[in-house]
Every structure is written in C-alpha cells, then in structure tokens.
Design a protein around this motif. Structure first.
Motif, mmCIF file in Angstrom:
data_model
loop_
_atom_site.group_PDB
_atom_site.id
_atom_site.type_symbol
_atom_site.label_atom_id
_atom_site.label_comp_id
_atom_site.label_asym_id
_atom_site.label_seq_id
_atom_site.Cartn_x
_atom_site.Cartn_y
_atom_site.Cartn_z
ATOM 1 N N ALA A 1 0.840 -1.198 0.000
ATOM 2 C CA ALA A 1 0.000 0.000 0.000
ATOM 3 C C ALA A 1 0.874 1.247 0.000
ATOM 4 C CB ALA A 1 -0.930 -0.019 1.210
ATOM 5 N N ALA A 2 1.945 1.225 0.782
ATOM 6 C CA ALA A 2 2.813 2.399 0.908
ATOM 7 C C ALA A 2 3.513 2.728 -0.403
ATOM 8 C CB ALA A 2 3.844 2.168 2.013
ATOM 9 N N ILE A 3 3.911 1.699 -1.182
ATOM 10 C CA ILE A 3 4.589 1.995 -2.445
ATOM 11 C C ILE A 3 3.606 2.115 -3.605
ATOM 12 C CG2 ILE A 3 6.786 0.934 -1.731
ATOM 13 C CD1 ILE A 3 6.045 -1.462 -3.544
ATOM 14 N N GLY A 4 2.287 2.117 -3.269
ATOM 15 C CA GLY A 4 1.295 2.457 -4.292
ATOM 16 C C GLY A 4 0.727 1.288 -5.081
ATOM 17 N N ILE A 5 1.167 0.071 -4.790
ATOM 18 C CA ILE A 5 0.604 -1.079 -5.515
ATOM 19 C C ILE A 5 -0.771 -1.420 -4.955
ATOM 20 C CG2 ILE A 5 0.909 -3.551 -6.024
ATOM 21 C CD1 ILE A 5 3.907 -3.036 -6.112
ATOM 22 N N GLY A 6 -0.941 -1.244 -3.656
ATOM 23 C CA GLY A 6 -2.223 -1.525 -3.025
ATOM 24 C C GLY A 6 -2.256 -2.903 -2.397
ATOM 25 N N ARG A 7 -3.248 -3.089 -1.519
ATOM 26 C CA ARG A 7 -3.345 -4.348 -0.771
ATOM 27 C C ARG A 7 -3.812 -5.488 -1.652
ATOM 28 N NH1 ARG A 7 -3.506 -3.242 4.905
ATOM 29 N NH2 ARG A 7 -3.132 -1.034 5.170
ATOM 30 N N VAL A 8 -3.323 -6.676 -1.362
ATOM 31 C CA VAL A 8 -3.704 -7.871 -2.119
ATOM 32 C C VAL A 8 -4.446 -8.821 -1.182
ATOM 33 C CG1 VAL A 8 -2.838 -9.854 -3.427
ATOM 34 C CG2 VAL A 8 -1.678 -7.632 -3.618
ATOM 35 N N LYS A 9 -5.549 -9.388 -1.680
ATOM 36 C CA LYS A 9 -6.269 -10.397 -0.889
ATOM 37 C C LYS A 9 -5.581 -11.751 -1.116
ATOM 38 C CE LYS A 9 -10.908 -8.664 -0.143
ATOM 39 N NZ LYS A 9 -11.651 -7.802 -1.073
ATOM 40 N N TRP A 10 -4.551 -11.994 -0.290
ATOM 41 C CA TRP A 10 -3.729 -13.189 -0.496
ATOM 42 C C TRP A 10 -4.520 -14.475 -0.293
ATOM 43 C CZ3 TRP A 10 0.730 -12.393 -2.771
ATOM 44 C CH2 TRP A 10 1.331 -11.121 -2.632
ATOM 45 N N TRP A 11 -5.532 -14.415 0.567
ATOM 46 C CA TRP A 11 -6.247 -15.653 0.902
ATOM 47 C C TRP A 11 -7.622 -15.710 0.245
ATOM 48 C CZ3 TRP A 11 -2.710 -18.729 2.200
ATOM 49 C CH2 TRP A 11 -1.624 -18.289 2.952
ATOM 50 N N ALA A 12 -7.796 -14.980 -0.889
ATOM 51 C CA ALA A 12 -9.039 -15.093 -1.643
ATOM 52 C C ALA A 12 -9.114 -16.480 -2.266
ATOM 53 C CB ALA A 12 -9.075 -14.023 -2.735
ATOM 54 N N PRO A 13 -10.334 -17.012 -2.445
ATOM 55 C CA PRO A 13 -10.475 -18.374 -2.974
ATOM 56 C C PRO A 13 -9.748 -18.602 -4.295
ATOM 57 C CG PRO A 13 -12.584 -17.563 -2.204
ATOM 58 C CD PRO A 13 -11.627 -16.406 -2.092
ATOM 59 N N SER A 14 -9.629 -17.549 -5.114
ATOM 60 C CA SER A 14 -9.013 -17.768 -6.422
ATOM 61 C C SER A 14 -7.496 -17.881 -6.338
ATOM 62 C CB SER A 14 -9.382 -16.605 -7.352
ATOM 63 O OG SER A 14 -8.979 -15.390 -6.761
ATOM 64 N N GLY A 15 -6.907 -17.283 -5.285
ATOM 65 C CA GLY A 15 -5.438 -17.235 -5.273
ATOM 66 C C GLY A 15 -4.756 -17.918 -4.107
ATOM 67 N N ALA A 16 -5.569 -18.391 -3.139
ATOM 68 C CA ALA A 16 -4.964 -18.908 -1.904
ATOM 69 C C ALA A 16 -4.007 -20.067 -2.186
ATOM 70 C CB ALA A 16 -6.058 -19.350 -0.940
ATOM 71 N N LEU A 17 -4.367 -20.910 -3.167
ATOM 72 C CA LEU A 17 -3.517 -22.057 -3.479
ATOM 73 C C LEU A 17 -2.130 -21.599 -3.928
ATOM 74 C CD1 LEU A 17 -3.847 -25.140 -3.519
ATOM 75 C CD2 LEU A 17 -4.239 -24.979 -5.962
ATOM 76 N N PHE A 18 -2.115 -20.480 -4.704
ATOM 77 C CA PHE A 18 -0.831 -20.000 -5.202
ATOM 78 C C PHE A 18 -0.049 -19.289 -4.108
ATOM 79 C CE2 PHE A 18 -3.484 -20.700 -8.872
ATOM 80 C CZ PHE A 18 -2.651 -21.529 -9.611
ATOM 81 N N THR A 19 -0.765 -18.705 -3.138
ATOM 82 C CA THR A 19 -0.073 -18.141 -1.983
ATOM 83 C C THR A 19 0.668 -19.249 -1.230
ATOM 84 O OG1 THR A 19 -1.819 -16.504 -1.829
ATOM 85 C CG2 THR A 19 -0.377 -16.726 0.076
#
Lengths: 277, 310
Positions: free
Chosen positions: B159-177
C-alpha cells in the motif's frame, strides 16, 4: 576472469544478492522483531510502527506464565533426543552392513529408503488405533516410537554414504591381526565415521524437533510439543501473534544455530548424500 | 548333514580348538552382516509393513473407531466417483508442478549468479540455507501473519509503495499463496544443489568452448544444462515426493478451506475429523500408490540421466 566485470555489473550483482538475502532472511528477522513488540504495535495499520516501537518482554512473559510453554519445550527436547538415540543404535550397524557387504543385494536398502516416500498419513491411522488400545496416546513414548520410524530410514541412508568412504583395507589389516568383526566395527570403523554420526544425529534431532503432523494427532496435553502449541495460537478467536512470535523465536533458535554450523552438510543430507555440496 | 570338526572351531580363520560361543558365531564373517541389520528389519516390519497391511485391509471395510462391516470394493468405487477426491488430486498436481518449476528456475538463476568468486561468498551461501531446517509449520504461520490483509507487513508495504493491498487468501489465489510460501522455503535447496553442481564442473571445458567462440546462451544450453541434468532430476524426484504430501503449510494457513484442500489434507480430514476409517484408509493407500508410481518412473529417468552424464 570475473575481475573484468564492469562497475555497473558489479553493482547489479550486489543489489540482486542483497534482495535474495532480504527475501530469504526477512521473515526470520520478522519473527524476532514481532516477539519484542508490544500488542498495540502489532495490530497497528501504520507501517512506521512496524519498525518504531519500544521493545518489551511482555510476549515472553505471557508465553511462559499463561501457557505450558516450558513443559512443551521439555517434551520436544526429550522426545527428540531419545528418539535420535534409538535411531542411531539401529541405523549405524545397519548402514555399516549395507555399505560393507551390500547386504540383501541392494533390495533391502531400497526398501529402507522407500519408507521415506511413505505418506505419514498412511501410518498415522493404524498407529492411532494401536496406541489408543495400548493407552499410549498423549505420551512421549508414542512420539519417540513414531519419530524413530520417521527418521531411521533417512539416517541409515545418510550413514551408508559416510561408511562407504571408509577404506576396506583398514579392516582387512585388522582382520589379519586377528581382530573379530565386532571389535573392528567398534574400535576402528565407528571412530572413523564419528563426523557422519554427528551430522546424522543433528538432522534427526532437527526433524523430530520440527515435526508437526504426528505430534498434533497423537498428543493432547501431557506430551504436547512446541510446534503444536504454536499452531494453537493461530485459529483461536483472538489470534495471539505476539505470543506466537515469542514461541517461534525460541523454538527456531536451536535449528537456526544448527543450520549455521551444518551448512556443509545440509545439501548432502537433504539429497540423502547424492550430492556432496 | 555332516559337519567336519574344522567347521565348528574355525571363526574368522582363528582355530579356537573348542566349540564357539553364540557371540563368536554371530560376529563371524558369515553372520555378522545379518546381525547388524536385524534391529532395522524389525523396525521396518513393525512400523512400515504393519500399517501398510492394516490400511489395505481397512480399505475393504466400512469402518469407524468402534467397528467395521465388510463392503468389498465399495470404498474404491466411491473414491473414483467422488469429486471431493479428484479436485484435491488435481490441486496437488498443480502445486507440485508450480512449486518445482519455480524452485528450479529461481535456483538456476541464483546458482548462475553466484557461480563466481565474490566477497563473503561462504557466509552468503550459508545464510540462504537457514530456512531449510526451520519447521515448515512455524514458517507458514509467520507467512500467514505477514500476508494478513490489514495488519500484515506485506500489504502495508504494498500500500505504501502504491501497488495496493492484495487479498492473499481469496479463494481464487490462496492455493498460489501456499505455493509461494513453499517455494520461498525451498528455492535455497535447489539453488545450493545447482551451485554445488556448477562449482564442480570442469573449468577447462568451458574455457575451450569460449575459445571456440561459443556465446553465453549456447554454452548454457549445450554444455551447462546437460551437465546439470542429473542434479535437476534429483531435485525433481525429491521435491515431488515431498510435495505430494504437503500438509504443514495448509495447517498453518487456510486449514484446507478456500479451495486449498490437497490430497493428504483430505486423508487427514476423512480419517481424523470424520473418523471414516475405511474411506480414509482407501485414500491413504491411493496417496501411497501415487507416490510410489511417480517415484519409480522418475527414478528410472534419474538412472538414465546419471548414465548419460558419465
């Protein structure tokens, strides 16, 4: 040939190297940073407060006074040490036998190593039922037995590599001098592979120390280990991040120290001696 | 059977002139090697053969902790029809491939970068090995904390460097996390193995190639890569065996929720949460068969690669 690298190339090299180190070590450093952080700074939304805070020992205080952390640490230590001793008593002679005489024509050695492919869950259920009937659930004895099984094939295979480096000529000379096989093993071969025995023991200690699945399934209170306690901090209603970090900081310290002194052997150990890093 | 007197009294070519004791017989040339492995064989029998037979046996029953009813192949038929089986199986395959490919590519990159003499070389090579021996469960909980949406450091930084927060544990991406956490812990392994390989390659071959005018990429493709193949095979073999039964990082993060249930988690849930012992055993046996088949196939490739490199 590398001294010809331009300044730009060298700077790029060091920047990439620094990033790699930061990525690898950052989370480990974060554990220690969080362990000394007061609760209000852990749950802040402010980036600056992640680094600017007054260090406190309250997390460690809570860990030792509100949780059976010391007892769990003691369980982990006892189980790791005792199971490692058993593993070495079984694996050292077996590895020597495989290395010197190829006992079982290679098949037995393959069966031994294949236990390492065994999913722990396959063994977990039968053992759970047997241990329940024997009244061994939630005892350190159960974990000692499980970790012995878990580590013995690995230890045999790693020691096998060390034994193969011992020249057979030494033993033949001793045989001619009238030494029995047992005395040759005890007085000549064992002293020569003490470094191998030490290395293998440390690996077994670390794996027992780190193991989670068996400890989680087979213990409740009395024999609970540190990894199981730490896992319980996350998933409860109010997540105890500070306490968790303090617990992690203490429990990973021995493995970090061991890893540092074992660097020469880590690659060799993890590849079962196939790659001599 | 006739035994000569000589057979009885000669141990290790030493004439004892009397009947040898049990100990002398056991430590004789003929029996000593077997005596040494008896404890190991006993442990394997009790701790490996027994659970295996017991699980195979149980897989033909409808069983819980209190009793069992024979059902023949019902569990196996159920498994083949069970989407709850195929989905975790596919996820396990995805995780295995994604992790191994990433680890080897990152490892190759780092090994190539560090295949030179530089200041602090040994210290740096040692430092990256540290995560390899730390409990995967603890590291995954630490990562879970770092990736927390609001208070996690990674999101605050992004967020501080402007990319913004990521929902790391969203159903679509949690496996890749979860893949990311696993790769983070294990890329130092492939990097170290491959670096050890690069350092041991004969220098004169490369100098000869350079004299012949070979370009960097050509040298890598035609010379370096073939020589590293056996090591890559070893990494793939070992990592596959370990990744098929990924468990700790799941427990430390999603606990099998949000589309992250893998094969061994399903075995665990069926056996130890629902106590469906019969079906749990069936799944466990399948997990074992799968590991053995894949390991055997790759083992053959590894032997080929090792022969080819000689």
């Amino acid at each position: 040939m590398y001294n010809k690298d331009s300044i730009g190339k060298r700077i790029a090299f060091w920047i990439i190297t620094a990033i790699i180190l930061l990525v690898v070590l950052g989370p480990l450093l974060w554990v220690y940073l969080t362990a000394f952080k007061p609760a209000q700074d852990i749950f802040t939304g402010q980036l600056s407060q992640q680094f600017m805070f007054t260090p406190t020992l309250e997390n460690f205080d809570r860990l030792f006074n509100q949780f059976p952390f010391f007892q769990n640490l003691l369980n982990t230590l006892i189980v790791s040490v005792v199971s490692t001793i058993f593993v070495m008593i079984i694996a050292v002679p077996a590895a020597y036998s495989f290395a010197r005489w190829n006992t079982g024509g290679g098949h037995l050695l393959f069966v031994t190593i294949s236990t390492r492919m065994f999913p722990a869950v396959v063994a977990a259920l039968p053992f759970f039922i047997v241990f329940r009937n024997l009244g061994l659930l939630d005892t350190r004895t159960a974990l000692v037995l499980l970790y012995m099984y878990f580590n013995v094939s690995f230890a045999t295979f790693l020691l096998y590599g060390f034994f193969r480096d011992v020249p057979a000529e030494l033993e033949q000379a001793a045989l001619i001098d009238g030494y029995g096989r047992f005395n040759i093993f005890r007085r000549i071969v064992i002293p020569l592979i003490l470094p191998g025995i030490a290395t293998t023991s440390v690996f077994c200690l670390i794996w027992s120390w780190n193991e989670f699945l068996f400890a989680f399934l087979f213990t409740r209170n009395a024999a609970k280990t540190v990894t199981v306690l730490i896992s319980s901090f996350w998933g409860s209603i109010d997540i105890q991040y500070g306490t968790m970090a303090a617990g992690a900081a203490i429990s990973i310290l021995p493995t970090l120290i061991a890893a540092w002194f074992m660097q020469r052997y880590i690659v060799r150990g993890l590849t079962f001696g196939a790659v001599k890093g | 059977m006739s035994t000569t007197k000589n057979d009885d009294v000669t141990i290790n070519n030493v004439d004892l002139g009397r009947k040898p004791s049990v100990w002398e017989v056991l430590s004789s040339e003929k029996y000593f090697k077997w005596m040494l492995i008896i404890p190991l064989l006993l442990v394997l029998l009790v701790f490996m053969i027994y659970p295996l037979i017991y699980s195979i046996f149980n897989s033909f029953f409808d069983a819980d902790l209190s009793g069992r009813v024979a059902v023949g192949l019902k569990n196996y038929k159920d498994m083949l029809r069970d989407t709850d089986f195929w989905i975790p199986l596919r996820r396990t395959a995805v995780v295995t491939v994604v992790c191994i490919v990433s680890e080897i590519l990152i490892g190759l990159g780092i090994a190539t970068l560090w295949n030179r003499n530089f200041k602090g070389e040994n210290v740096i090579r040692g430092l990256i090995l540290l995560p390899l021996l730390v409990a995967p469960l603890i590291l995954s909980i630490v990562w879970n904390f770092l990736l927390e949406y609001d208070i996690g450091f990674i999101n605050q930084f992004l967020a501080a460097i402007g990319i913004g927060r990521v929902k790391w544990w969203a159903p679509s991406g949690a496996l890749f996390t979860i893949c990311g956490i696993t790769v983070w812990q294990w890329f130092p392994f492939s990097a170290s193995v491959l670096l050890a390989g690069l350092k041991s390659l004969p220098k004169d071959t490369f100098e000869a190639a350079q004299v012949d005018g070979a370009k960097g990429w050509q040298v890598f493709r035609k010379l370096t890569l073939p020589m590293l193949t056996p090591l890559i095979m070893i990494i793939v073999l070992l990592r596959t065996m370990w990744l098929i039964r990924l468990f700790d990082p799941l427990y430390g993060t999603t606990r099998g929720a949000v589309n992250t249930e893998l094969l061994d988690w399903m075995v665990y849930r069926t056996s130890f949460v629902y106590f469906d012992v019969g079906y749990g055993s069936t799944l466990a046996i399948m997990s074992l068969y799968l590991t053995i088949i894949i390991a055997a196939l790759m083992y053959r490739q590894l032997i080929k690669a090792l022969d080819a490199s000689k």
